[in-house]
Design an enzyme around this catalytic site. Structure first.
Site, PDB file in Angstrom:
ATOM      1  N   HIS A   1       0.413  -1.457  -0.069  1.00 13.94           N
ATOM      2  CA  HIS A   1      -0.514   0.306  -0.218  1.00 13.94           C
ATOM      3  C   HIS A   1       0.972   1.157   0.442  1.00 13.94           C
ATOM      4  CE1 HIS A   1      -4.384   1.195   0.987  1.00 13.94           C
ATOM      5  NE2 HIS A   1      -4.096   1.755   0.196  1.00 13.94           N
TER       6      HIS A   1
ATOM      7  N   ASP B   1     -10.199   0.015   4.273  1.00 18.24           N
ATOM      8  CA  ASP B   1      -8.905  -0.906   4.451  1.00 18.24           C
ATOM      9  C   ASP B   1      -9.225  -1.215   6.360  1.00 18.24           C
ATOM     10  OD1 ASP B   1      -5.476   0.527   4.237  1.00 18.24           O
ATOM     11  OD2 ASP B   1      -6.267  -1.178   4.932  1.00 18.24           O
TER      12      ASP B   1
ATOM     13  N   HIS C   1      -6.186  -1.092   8.107  1.00 14.62           N
ATOM     14  CA  HIS C   1      -5.516  -0.343   8.900  1.00 14.62           C
ATOM     15  C   HIS C   1      -5.757   1.782   8.328  1.00 14.62           C
ATOM     16  CE1 HIS C   1      -3.766  -3.657   8.525  1.00 14.62           C
ATOM     17  NE2 HIS C   1      -3.737  -4.122  10.063  1.00 14.62           N
TER      18      HIS C   1
ATOM     19  N   ASP D   1      -3.213   3.678   7.507  1.00 11.78           N
ATOM     20  CA  ASP D   1      -2.095   3.834   7.061  1.00 11.78           C
ATOM     21  C   ASP D   1      -1.507   5.374   7.052  1.00 11.78           C
ATOM     22  OD1 ASP D   1      -2.586   1.488   4.204  1.00 11.78           O
ATOM     23  OD2 ASP D   1      -2.204   1.521   6.133  1.00 11.78           O
TER      24      ASP D   1
ATOM     25  N   HIS E   1       4.267   1.624   4.104  1.00 14.42           N
ATOM     26  CA  HIS E   1       3.016   0.736   4.142  1.00 14.42           C
ATOM     27  C   HIS E   1       1.744   1.357   4.595  1.00 14.42           C
ATOM     28  CE1 HIS E   1       2.638  -2.685   5.396  1.00 14.42           C
ATOM     29  NE2 HIS E   1       2.996  -2.867   6.165  1.00 14.42           N
TER      30      HIS E   1
ATOM     31  N   ASP F   1      -7.257  -2.178   0.356  1.00 14.73           N
ATOM     32  CA  ASP F   1      -6.420  -2.895   0.500  1.00 14.73           C
ATOM     33  C   ASP F   1      -7.181  -4.106   1.173  1.00 14.73           C
ATOM     34  OD1 ASP F   1      -4.135  -2.510   3.222  1.00 14.73           O
ATOM     35  OD2 ASP F   1      -5.258  -4.560   2.423  1.00 14.73           O
TER      36      ASP F   1
ATOM     37  N   ASP G   1      -6.852  -6.510   2.678  1.00 11.92           N
ATOM     38  CA  ASP G   1      -7.138  -6.830   3.901  1.00 11.92           C
ATOM     39  C   ASP G   1      -8.607  -6.208   4.243  1.00 11.92           C
ATOM     40  OD1 ASP G   1      -3.960  -5.078   5.424  1.00 11.92           O
ATOM     41  OD2 ASP G   1      -6.242  -4.502   5.136  1.00 11.92           O
TER      42      ASP G   1
ATOM     43  N   GLU H   1      -1.994  -5.296  -1.670  1.00 12.77           N
ATOM     44  CA  GLU H   1      -1.326  -6.038  -0.715  1.00 12.77           C
ATOM     45  C   GLU H   1      -2.151  -7.572  -0.853  1.00 12.77           C
ATOM     46  OE1 GLU H   1       0.372  -5.540   2.002  1.00 12.77           O
ATOM     47  OE2 GLU H   1       0.428  -3.099   2.268  1.00 12.77           O
TER      48      GLU H   1
HETATM   49  C1  LIG Z   1      -1.297  -0.078  12.387  1.00 11.28           C
HETATM   50  N1  LIG Z   1      -0.082   0.262  11.952  1.00 11.28           N
HETATM   51  C2  LIG Z   1       1.419  -0.745  11.523  1.00 11.28           C
HETATM   52  C3  LIG Z   1       0.267  -1.337  10.069  1.00 11.28           C
HETATM   53  C4  LIG Z   1       0.272  -0.687   8.710  1.00 11.28           C
HETATM   54  C5  LIG Z   1      -0.852  -1.570   7.884  1.00 11.28           C
HETATM   55  C6  LIG Z   1      -0.019  -1.289   6.486  1.00 11.28           C
HETATM   56  B1  LIG Z   1      -1.521  -1.613   5.452  1.00 11.28           B
HETATM   57  O1  LIG Z   1      -1.507  -0.940   3.521  1.00 11.28           O
HETATM   58  O2  LIG Z   1      -1.343  -3.964   5.151  1.00 11.28           O
HETATM   59  O3  LIG Z   1      -2.787  -1.452   5.421  1.00 11.28           O
HETATM   60  C7  LIG Z   1       1.020  -1.495  12.083  1.00 11.28           C
HETATM   61  C8  LIG Z   1       1.933  -1.735  13.526  1.00 11.28           C
HETATM   62  N2  LIG Z   1       1.613  -2.866  14.570  1.00 11.28           N
HETATM   63  C9  LIG Z   1       2.265  -3.860  14.248  1.00 11.28           C
HETATM   64  C10 LIG Z   1       1.896  -4.478  15.272  1.00 11.28           C
HETATM   65  C11 LIG Z   1       2.496  -4.320  16.261  1.00 11.28           C
HETATM   66  C12 LIG Z   1       1.559  -2.834  16.893  1.00 11.28           C
HETATM   67  C13 LIG Z   1       2.047  -2.007  15.807  1.00 11.28           C
HETATM   68  C14 LIG Z   1       2.311   0.175  10.475  1.00 11.28           C
HETATM   69  O4  LIG Z   1       3.054  -0.243  10.438  1.00 11.28           O
HETATM   70  O5  LIG Z   1       1.957   1.319  10.905  1.00 11.28           O
HETATM   71 MN   LIG Z   2      -4.184  -2.840   5.887  1.00 12.82          MN
HETATM   72 MN   LIG Z   3      -3.357  -0.202   3.584  1.00  9.38          MN
END
Ligand SMILES: CN[C@](CCCC[B-](O)(O)O)(CCN1CCCCC1)C(=O)O
Ligand SMILES: [Mn+2]
Ligand SMILES: [Mn+2]
Ligand SMILES: [Mn+2]
Length: 305
Positions: free
Chosen positions: A96, A119, A121, A123, A136, A227, A229, A272
């Site tokens: 992403h 999504d 998330h 992002d 991402h 996304d 997911d 993704e």
């Molecule tokens: C929620 N934020 C995450 C996930 C981002 C997902 C990107 B997508 O494109 O797939 O939507 C995760 C951060 N967490 C990971 C697990 C421990 C706590 C932090 C990050 O790495 O910033």
């Molecule tokens: Mn996501």
């Molecule tokens: Mn995303």
């Protein structure tokens, strides 16, 4: 409908191998055949090739900065060219972080646009708030005018100009945000429908409110960044950051169908999909075929026939 497909086999916005295989997996599952079947005029611009900058050391916590910046600059140019060809751009990811180039290039071609971000998330971590350093999870922070002052100078990112206003952004499907992201979205007053709102209102009402909200002032071209997911991992497990309690297959389709019928859909991302993250072949098949079905719905396919 006239569609221009761009494959972006890119994975450096996150740590897991395999997401660069997404574009060809989605094509192999029948995307172009399906689009032709439903009467779309389709041009496949093929897959972009990305350089691998040497010595791409982290900048602060942020990983693969030079590769992500360079890839998105190329993608931005490619999306802008597809738009100038008069087509709806369809970017197949890849992770992403590619939304940076896709939305940037779309805005360069059409000016002000609305973004619907589907999504689990948000992002919207900045390079200074990201818990993982994976870009991402930061894509929106580079694009929002209101966060401009919060973004440090990064190598290969100087070309990125913020191009989305917080009032022109709607999130659907959120259920896994970091604290800084939640704070940012509240502070900027970004319109969002988390899975709680999807449960409370139902997807039809969510889409009604999304379109009323985005079209309240002037009707702008819509960029849909989907996304995979966002969909429940029981349906689409082959992805890098699954989160339980996601959209059903039907809700995911409805979102695409509804945005298609606005006639305002001007750019689409499907990101993704990671064929290496399925435990079984069926896991991968279910994920990829759901991605294809969502895209066919974006471009006019209706379940009623
Ligand atoms: C929620 N934020 C995450 C996930 C981002 C997902 C990107 B997508 O494109 O797939 O939507 C995760 C951060 N967490 C990971 C697990 C421990 C706590 C932090 C990050 O790495 O910033
Ligand atoms: Mn996501
Ligand atoms: Mn995303
Ligand atoms: Mn600005």
């Amino acid at each position: 409908r006239s569609v221009g497909i761009i494959g972006a086999p890119f994975s450096k916005g996150q740590p897991r191998r395999g997401v660069d295989r997404g574009p060809d997996a989605i094509r192999a599952a029948g995307l172009l055949h399906g689009l032709h079947e439903q009467g779309c005029a389709v041009k496949d611009y093929g897959n972009l090739t990305f350089e691998e900058p040497p010595d791409d050391e982290p900048v602060g916590r942020v990983k693969h900065v030079r590769a992500v910046g360079s890839a998105n600059q190329r993608l931005s140019e490619a999306v802008q060219a597809v738009k100038l060809d008069g087509r709806v751009s369809l970017m197949l990811g890849g992770d992403h972080s590619l939304a940076i180039g896709s939305i940037h290039g779309h805005a360069a071609a059409v000016g002000q646009l609305a973004v619907v971000w589907v999504d689990a998330h948000a992002d919207v971590n900045t390079p200074l708030t990201t818990p993982t350093g994976n870009i991402h999870g930061q894509s929106m922070s580079f694009l929002l005018h209101e966060l401009h002052s919060k973004i440090p100078i990064l190598p290969n990112f100087s070309w990125v100009k913020p191009c989305v206003s917080a009032k022109d952004l709607v999130y659907i499907g959120l259920r896994d945000l970091d604290p800084a992201e939640h704070y940012t979205l509240k502070l900027l007053g970004v319109k969002l429908f988390s899975m709680t709102e999807v449960d409370r209102l139902g997807v039809a009402r969510v889409m009604e409110e999304t379109c009323d909200y985005l079209c309240a002032k002037a009707k702008k071209p819509i960029h849909l960044s989907y996304d995979i997911d966002a969909i429940d991992p029981a349906v689409t497990p082959a992805t890098g950051t699954p989160a339980v309690g996601g959209l059903s297959y039907r809700e995911g389709l409805y979102i695409a169908e509804h945005l298609c019928q606005t006639g305002l859909l001007s750019g689409v991302d499907l990101v993704e999909v990671n064929p290496l993250r399925g435990r079984t072949k069926d896991d991968v098949r279910s994920t990829v075929s759901t991605a294809v079905d969502l895209l066919l719905a974006c471009f006019g396919r209706l379940r009623e026939g």
